[in-house]
Enzyme design. Structure first.
Site, PDB file in Angstrom:
ATOM      1  N   SER A  45       4.916  13.685  18.155  1.00  0.00           N
ATOM      2  CA  SER A  45       6.197  13.977  18.809  1.00  0.00           C
ATOM      3  C   SER A  45       6.132  13.617  20.288  1.00  0.00           C
ATOM      4  O   SER A  45       7.096  13.084  20.841  1.00  0.00           O
ATOM      5  CB  SER A  45       6.553  15.456  18.643  1.00  0.00           C
ATOM      6  N   GLU A  46       5.002  13.940  20.919  1.00  0.00           N
ATOM      7  CA  GLU A  46       4.786  13.541  22.309  1.00  0.00           C
ATOM      8  C   GLU A  46       3.321  13.225  22.561  1.00  0.00           C
ATOM      9  O   GLU A  46       2.433  13.743  21.880  1.00  0.00           O
ATOM     10  CB  GLU A  46       5.226  14.634  23.301  1.00  0.00           C
ATOM     11  N   THR A  47       3.104  12.382  23.561  1.00  0.00           N
ATOM     12  CA  THR A  47       1.793  12.114  24.142  1.00  0.00           C
ATOM     13  C   THR A  47       1.929  12.319  25.638  1.00  0.00           C
ATOM     14  O   THR A  47       2.940  11.934  26.236  1.00  0.00           O
ATOM     15  CB  THR A  47       1.346  10.670  23.848  1.00  0.00           C
TER      16      THR A  47
END
Length: 292
Positions: A45-47
């Site tokens: 979903s995020e980095t």
């Protein structure tokens, strides 16, 4: 040059639950195009990217979904703070402050039974438009009577705007079948791209709320644990006195439909101005290595 890479599960009580996060350290030499490519490669979903040492006490961090950079997100904030505390900061400080585009976000570590939880203080919430129940029913692929029309559908933001949608029960929650065309119609001209559907009907009696979050605009069809949107939910519950008062301390389950069970602790106080919002949970380390 190689850069340290850490994988953690956020809002999890064990590995391979909660929401996955990749944290890239020593990322100051990367430009936005490279960061975006790495985030797409990771596919979470995020980095996040820690771009340097702390400045005025706050660690500069950038957050990318697989599709674009965002100014704030909840589980990346907690997960990155945990990595900084364990691997970058001196002396495992009790509080780590992240310098994000929305401003400085402090993250505090507190004892939690047999472990530790991290709590972030989010930006003061902004309460935006109220939307038609039937429009969000169409987005969620539900009949209008599956929504709880005693409560508003409303845009709330603590840094990343979310459309908060009250549902009648958990059957409605588990029946959601997002309609992308309806989603695009509702979100197209709005900054709010996250849709959080919730009900006070959790699986576990130890919890208070069950919810799901959808963000296909960011190439995240469904998110297993969403700290930013749940901060918006905390503000919503307190402002509308959903549980009978203008303060809330609740535990939320998310991600069960995805096989990624997650637990989030929410606290909000709407008795003053601005509304105070905090979100907490555990962070479990999974792997570490190098980004080549």
């Amino acid at each position: 040059m190689s850069r340290p890479l850490h994988l953690v599960d956020v809002f999890a009580r064990q590995r391979y639950a909660g929401n996955q996060l990749a944290v890239v350290c020593d990322a100051g030499g990367l430009d936005a195009t490279e960061m975006q490519a790495i985030a797409a490669e990771m596919g979470f979903s995020e980095t996040t990217f820690v771009t340097g040492p702390p400045e005025d006490g706050a660690w500069p961090v950038r957050i990318f979904t697989p599709a674009e950079e965002v100014p704030f997100a909840g589980h990346p904030t907690l997960g990155t703070a945990a990595v900084i505390r364990e691997h970058l900061a001196d002396g495992r400080p009790e509080t780590v402050v992240l310098d994000l585009p929305v401003g400085d976000v402090p993250v505090e570590t507190v004892a939690d039974g047999d472990g530790e939880s991290l709590w972030m203080t989010q930006q003061p919430p902004a309460f935006g438009d109220r939307l038609a129940h039937e429009d969000l029913a169409a987005v969620l692929g539900l009949p209008t009577d599956a929504l709880d029309t005693d409560w508003p559908v409303q845009v709330v933001s603590t840094g990343l705007p979310t459309i908060v949608v009250p549902l009648a029960d958990r059957e409605a929650l588990t029946s959601v079948d997002l309609d992308r065309a309806a989603y695009d119609r509702v979100t197209g001209e709005r900054e709010a791209k996250n849709v959080l559907a919730f009900c006070p009907d959790p699986r576990d009696d130890a919890n208070d709320v069950a919810d799901r979050v959808f963000a296909p605009f960011y190439d995240v069809p469904e998110d297993p644990a969403t700290g930013s949107s749940n901060g918006c939910l905390a503000a919503y519950l307190a402002r509308h006195e959903f549980f009978g008062g203008d303060t809330v301390d609740v535990r939320v389950e998310q991600g069960f439909e995805m096989g990624r069970p997650s637990l989030l602790e929410l606290s909000a106080d709407a008795s003053g101005d601005p509304v105070d919002v905090r979100v907490g949970g555990r962070v479990v380390p999974v792997a570490r290595g190098e980004l080549l």
